[in-house]
Design a protein around this motif. Structure first.
Motif, PDB file in Angstrom:
ATOM      1  N   ALA A  10       0.847  -1.207   0.000  1.00 17.11           N
ATOM      2  CA  ALA A  10       0.000   0.000   0.000  1.00 17.11           C
ATOM      3  C   ALA A  10       0.875   1.246   0.000  1.00 17.11           C
ATOM      4  O   ALA A  10       0.546   2.263  -0.622  1.00 17.11           O
ATOM      5  CB  ALA A  10      -0.930  -0.002   1.220  1.00 17.11           C
ATOM      6  N   SER A  11       2.026   1.166   0.680  1.00 15.24           N
ATOM      7  CA  SER A  11       2.943   2.311   0.695  1.00 15.24           C
ATOM      8  C   SER A  11       3.490   2.554  -0.704  1.00 15.24           C
ATOM      9  O   SER A  11       3.510   3.689  -1.189  1.00 15.24           O
ATOM     10  CB  SER A  11       4.095   2.070   1.671  1.00 15.24           C
ATOM     11  N   ASP A  38       2.091   1.700  -3.429  1.00 16.46           N
ATOM     12  CA  ASP A  38       0.957   2.162  -4.241  1.00 16.46           C
ATOM     13  C   ASP A  38       0.718   3.659  -4.055  1.00 16.46           C
ATOM     14  O   ASP A  38       0.460   4.394  -4.994  1.00 16.46           O
ATOM     15  CB  ASP A  38      -0.292   1.357  -3.840  1.00 16.46           C
ATOM     16  N   ARG A  39       0.838   4.120  -2.810  1.00 17.99           N
ATOM     17  CA  ARG A  39       0.678   5.557  -2.518  1.00 17.99           C
ATOM     18  C   ARG A  39       1.857   6.364  -3.066  1.00 17.99           C
ATOM     19  O   ARG A  39       1.674   7.405  -3.694  1.00 17.99           O
ATOM     20  CB  ARG A  39       0.622   5.763  -0.999  1.00 17.99           C
ATOM     21  N   TRP A  56      -6.730  -3.803   2.480  1.00 18.40           N
ATOM     22  CA  TRP A  56      -6.713  -2.699   1.506  1.00 18.40           C
ATOM     23  C   TRP A  56      -8.086  -2.043   1.365  1.00 18.40           C
ATOM     24  O   TRP A  56      -8.187  -0.878   1.021  1.00 18.40           O
ATOM     25  CB  TRP A  56      -6.233  -3.185   0.139  1.00 18.40           C
ATOM     26  N   VAL A  87      -2.395   2.370   6.313  1.00 17.00           N
ATOM     27  CA  VAL A  87      -2.128   3.191   5.115  1.00 17.00           C
ATOM     28  C   VAL A  87      -3.435   3.307   4.330  1.00 17.00           C
ATOM     29  O   VAL A  87      -4.029   2.284   3.973  1.00 17.00           O
ATOM     30  CB  VAL A  87      -1.058   2.548   4.202  1.00 17.00           C
ATOM     31  N   SER A 145      -6.080   3.796   1.210  1.00 16.45           N
ATOM     32  CA  SER A 145      -6.011   3.213  -0.133  1.00 16.45           C
ATOM     33  C   SER A 145      -5.585   4.257  -1.163  1.00 16.45           C
ATOM     34  O   SER A 145      -5.707   5.457  -0.948  1.00 16.45           O
ATOM     35  CB  SER A 145      -7.360   2.604  -0.510  1.00 16.45           C
ATOM     36  N   SER A 146      -5.095   3.757  -2.313  1.00 16.45           N
ATOM     37  CA  SER A 146      -4.495   4.636  -3.337  1.00 16.45           C
ATOM     38  C   SER A 146      -5.510   4.971  -4.432  1.00 16.45           C
ATOM     39  O   SER A 146      -6.656   4.528  -4.394  1.00 16.45           O
ATOM     40  CB  SER A 146      -3.316   3.920  -3.993  1.00 16.45           C
ATOM     41  N   THR A 201      -3.072   4.926 -13.701  1.00 13.42           N
ATOM     42  CA  THR A 201      -2.747   3.871 -12.729  1.00 13.42           C
ATOM     43  C   THR A 201      -2.379   2.565 -13.446  1.00 13.42           C
ATOM     44  O   THR A 201      -2.684   2.386 -14.625  1.00 13.42           O
ATOM     45  CB  THR A 201      -3.952   3.564 -11.814  1.00 13.42           C
TER      46      THR A 201
END
Ligand SMILES: Cc1cc2nc3c(=O)[nH]c(=O)nc-3n(C[C@H](O)[C@H](O)[C@H](O)COP(=O)(O)O)c2cc1C
Length: 445
Positions: A109-110, A112-113, A161, A202, A204-205, A422
């Motif tokens: 997730a990190s 992804d961000r 997520w 974290v 979501s992105s 994305t």
């Protein structure tokens, strides 16, 4: 079938050929330079590729003195590549066997961000006994058990997520509200192997969650792909085999209640690009001649489950154990066994054949010939795109991007620019809508 190809650059050290680092077209010192990998990502992005990808192993094992491919942890390396690029997707391999879902969901997730919604996860169960030995196991956990753990692992990671609804972050300095607690959910998972309360720490992105990628080809592997994978990497040697695999995985996705376009099938290809087919073959031979036989024998021994040390190179493979006895990579075992018997290959022939891409299909020829080959597979329904495995780097990637991609673009088979922001978008998928957002949307009409 997609209307255009999807192309992923599978990056490995200074190339997929096992002797790439000894060839003058590479500089082996690059394998420990983050700047070199950032440059590879920029080259792939120049070609408008969907993504770059790193494999991973959790051991050095018998590879140390001959192998340059064991370097950085993929999520860390891809984070460095994220800040050097703007569009290209970043797919990291990570094991379900030797991580906890919470840690891994957080790292991905990190990424992804950090990348603005460009992360992907190649989900592997890890097939090496030497990997198991680094995590307190006396032997490799069995195949079925590994896939059961992978299934529960992905259940938990995807729930984590989803735990942040897309608009959960309020960031209102005036009222002092960072996040709306009603939009951040616990997951309360209690299963056979994992107990996880959540939520993730974290948010979501832009793409909702990382793209899920997978590469198992056994029965359990294909079931898993049908249930979860949004892209599948696979080693297929011929169009009929590719078509069977393609239909099989798509059918399993439909059986799991998904649309068949939600999973893209990407067979591997190792291209030796040159000004003529003969020059391409010559180039491939230059690499083959640099293979160290005793190292290659060790690799082959691992693939077929028999210790081949001391066997003459001009001998055929000895009788192999049955498939049921293979606890590691079942599909690669089958591929090598079939290849040896179909083409009556000696051990030496096999070493040369597997040197380029460990069983993935090697094609030598002009840029037009490579483009024709990819088009044939795509139009035959054997592939939605390809996992491009340059035999040497950076030249093999540069040539693909500068010489093969323009031909595919001119034929209308590949994008001429990014149209999405994305990784999910590049693969023709909508942003993932988490389970809680979906409930709310449903209630609200
Ligand atoms: C293109 C490709 C890349 C793979 N990368 C990795 C990897 O990085 N790490 C790993 O442990 N396994 C990797 N694998 C192995 C698969 O995850 C899987 O374990 C293997 O295909 C055996 O699965 P099966 O027993 O279902 O056939 C890869 C396989 C393929 C085809």
């Amino acid at each position: 079938m997609s209307s255009q190809l999807h192309l992923n650059a599978f990056l490995m050290g200074v190339g997929h050929h096992e002797a790439a680092w000894r060839h003058p077209r590479t500089d082996a010192r690059n394998v420990l330079r983050a700047g070199y990998f950032q440059e590879l990502a920029r080259i792939a992005e120049r070609g408008k590729l969907d993504s770059v990808f790193f494999a991973d192993l959790l051991s050095v094992g018998s590879r140390i003195e001959r192998n340059t491919q064991t370097t950085f942890e993929p999520i860390t390396l891809l984070s460095a590549m994220a800040v050097a690029t703007e569009h290209i997707g970043l797919i990291a391999t990570a094991s379900t066997g030797y991580n906890e879902p919470y840690n891994l969901a957080r790292s991905l997730a990190s990424l992804d961000r950090i990348s603005g919604g460009r992360a992907g996860w190649n989900i592997v169960t890890s097939v090496g006994a030497d990997e198991a030995a680094n995590f307190g196991y006396a032997e490799l956990p069995d195949h079925a058990g590994r896939y059961r753990r992978a299934g529960e692992f992905v259940e938990v990671a995807t729930a984590l997520w989803d735990s942040w609804e897309p608009d959960a972050v309020v960031l209102d300095a005036a009222t002092g509200i960072f996040a709306d607690p009603d939009k951040v959910h616990t997951v309360d998972h209690v299963g056979e192997r994992f107990t996880v309360r959540g939520p993730l720490n974290v948010p979501s992105s832009a793409q909702g969650r990382p793209l899920l990628v997978q590469a198992g080809s056994s029965e359990s592997g294909k079931d898993f792909a049908g249930r979860w994978a949004e892209a599948v990497f696979t080693a297929q040697r011929s169009i009929p085999e590719g078509q069977d695999f393609y239909r099989d995985v798509k059918a399993r996705a439909v059986a799991a209640g998904r649309d068949q376009d939600e999973v893209k099938i990407l067979p591997g290809i190792v291209p030796f690009i040159a000004e003529s087919e003969a020059a391409g073959r010559r180039l491939e031979r230059e690499f083959t001649e640099l293979i160290s036989p005793e190292y290659a024998l060790r690799q082959l021994s691992q693939m077929v489950g028999v210790d081949l040390t001391g066997y003459p190179l001009d001998a055929p493979l000895p009788p192999l154990p049955p498939l049921e006895k293979i606890q590691g990579n079942k599909s690669r075992y089958q591929l090598v066994k079939d290849l040896a018997s179909r083409e009556s290959l000696t051990i030496g022939d096999l070493i040369a054949e597997l040197g380029g891409g460990r069983g993935h299909r090697t094609v030598a020829g002009t840029p037009e010939q490579i483009a024709d080959d990819l088009q044939r597979w795509f139009e035959a329904g054997a592939a939605d795109g390809f996992n491009v495995m340059p035999p040497y780097l950076p030249g093999g990637l540069t040539d693909f991007v500068d010489q093969v991609v323009p031909i595919l673009q001119a034929r209308g088979l590949f994008r001429t620019d990014y149209t999405e922001t994305t990784l999910r978008g590049h693969y023709g998928l909508r942003p993932h809508i988490g389970r809680y957002a979906r409930v709310v949307a449903g209630v609200g009409g």
